[in-house]
Design a protein around this motif. Sequence first.
Motif, short mmCIF file in Angstrom:
data_model
loop_
_atom_site.label_atom_id
_atom_site.label_comp_id
_atom_site.label_asym_id
_atom_site.label_seq_id
_atom_site.Cartn_x
_atom_site.Cartn_y
_atom_site.Cartn_z
N THR A 35 0.86 -1.18 0.00
CA THR A 35 0.00 0.00 0.00
C THR A 35 0.90 1.23 0.00
OG1 THR A 35 -0.11 0.36 2.40
CG2 THR A 35 -1.61 -1.32 1.47
N ARG B 97 -5.75 -2.61 0.95
CA ARG B 97 -5.68 -1.15 0.78
C ARG B 97 -6.68 -0.45 1.70
NH1 ARG B 97 -5.09 -2.56 -4.72
NH2 ARG B 97 -7.31 -2.15 -5.07
N ASN C 11 -6.31 3.06 8.64
CA ASN C 11 -5.42 2.91 9.79
C ASN C 11 -5.93 1.86 10.77
OD1 ASN C 11 -3.63 4.91 8.87
ND2 ASN C 11 -4.84 6.54 9.83
N SER D 46 -5.39 -0.46 5.25
CA SER D 46 -4.33 0.52 5.43
C SER D 46 -4.88 1.94 5.42
CB SER D 46 -3.29 0.34 4.33
OG SER D 46 -2.26 1.29 4.43
N ARG D 47 -5.78 2.23 4.50
CA ARG D 47 -6.32 3.58 4.38
C ARG D 47 -7.07 4.00 5.65
NH1 ARG D 47 -8.42 2.69 -0.06
NH2 ARG D 47 -10.54 2.19 0.62
#
Length: 483
Positions: free
Chosen positions: A22, A377, A383, A380-381
């Motif tokens: 990512t 993704r 958090n 990760s985006r």
Amino acid sequence: MNVRPAIERMAGIDAGFLYMETPSVHMHTLKIAILEADDALTYDAFVAGLLARLKRLPPLRRRVVEVPFGLNHPVWVTQPRIDVPHHIRRHRVGGPHGAGGMRELEQLIGMIASTPLHRDRPLWELHYCEGLDGGRVAVVGKMHHALADGAAANALLANVTDVRSAATPEAVQEEYAVTDRLPGRIDLLRHAWADAAAQVGSLPGLLRRTLIGILGVLRERRAGARSPLPVVHAPRVSFNGALTPLRSFATVTLSLPELKRIRAQHDGVTLNDLVLATVSGALRRWLADHDERPASSLLAGVPVSADERDAVPRLGGNRVSNLFTTLATDVDDPVERLRTIARTTSDAKRIQARLGTSILADWSQFTPPRPFAAAVRAYSRLNAASWHPAAFSAIVSNVPGPREPATVGGARLADLFSVGPLVDGIGLNVTVWSYVDRMNFSLLACPDLLPDVHVLASYFPAALAELDLAPPATAPTLRRDPA
């Protein structure tokens, strides 16, 4: 010698490292070679020497081509040439007049580690770093984990170094066909369907092996084997959380004969156990500095090779599994801490053997590319790694490196370091590569989670010393350049 095709389906375990990437999680590894000063060693000579050996480094010519609609894993396409300015870059350490030390080089390596590799080219870079004190040169290799694991990187290293021993086997060579033409969409789709159909045929056997493995694990646990369960047993600490793109890097060198001498003092302990205990002792000091006192022990995720013991060296791909073990950071006595690590790691190895080291790789063949990558993704985006305890606390790996001195283009290879990537939620990776009589510990961290990785690295010598039951009158020390 068999010639491998120019276009090959990527193995699921290799593709998984692409899907895990990512904007804040970079899945490349680093290899750092320190070369002694040599009048013949120049940037131009280095580039010419690498290009001359390119045929013996096939992963460096392989680029990723995605399959339309993500119907199957991507393919590797081996090309005849590389774009030298893109892949080989030049730096000067320590300003225009040079004389930079190890600390300045480590800062540069942290910057190199903080940016991802471009998918439209072969997934590697070489950074030629001049200006180190004593006229030394550092070559920083940055290679995507999808290309090679530690064992394959060792074989690649053999193809760019020369050793003096006549008994050393010939460097590994692997023949690949090449093509200038990328496959078209129709070809990619047709082959994706054909490969998927063939792959489905292996599913019944995989299900059977998995069931047998699970039953074997249950028997081991009933027999008393214990190993920590990720997530369930991992405490919350500050360097576990959502990653940012930034990376910091530090090294420390310990004596391999010294580690072997200390290991011999403890029955039933392996060199890997001693490495884990050294990491544990350093982390205990770091946690105390930051007033962090987790009630339970930190856990280590330990990558282990799934290659057969006498397997022919390979130049690419991944054959790795992972086991989880305690770092026993909740045990005050260093010797008992080492024993706890050794017992737990031994149990974890038996459990992993029951399950099978290839199970992870076998099941990864069936990972759906688009959904898996999209889920990673999104995680990760958002958090999301900060919402729950980490799967484990840190990555710790130990890879045996060259056992005798080597040269690169005539220049003596003075030292060799390596470190793997971070994964989301895990802000510290400690990778150990041995070189001749040295054990080189490399630490990669996310500085927004662990801001003082150099301080942590400085605790490793004392952490090893406290495991020494019979310290010599004057303990040997190895290089640690001044800041």
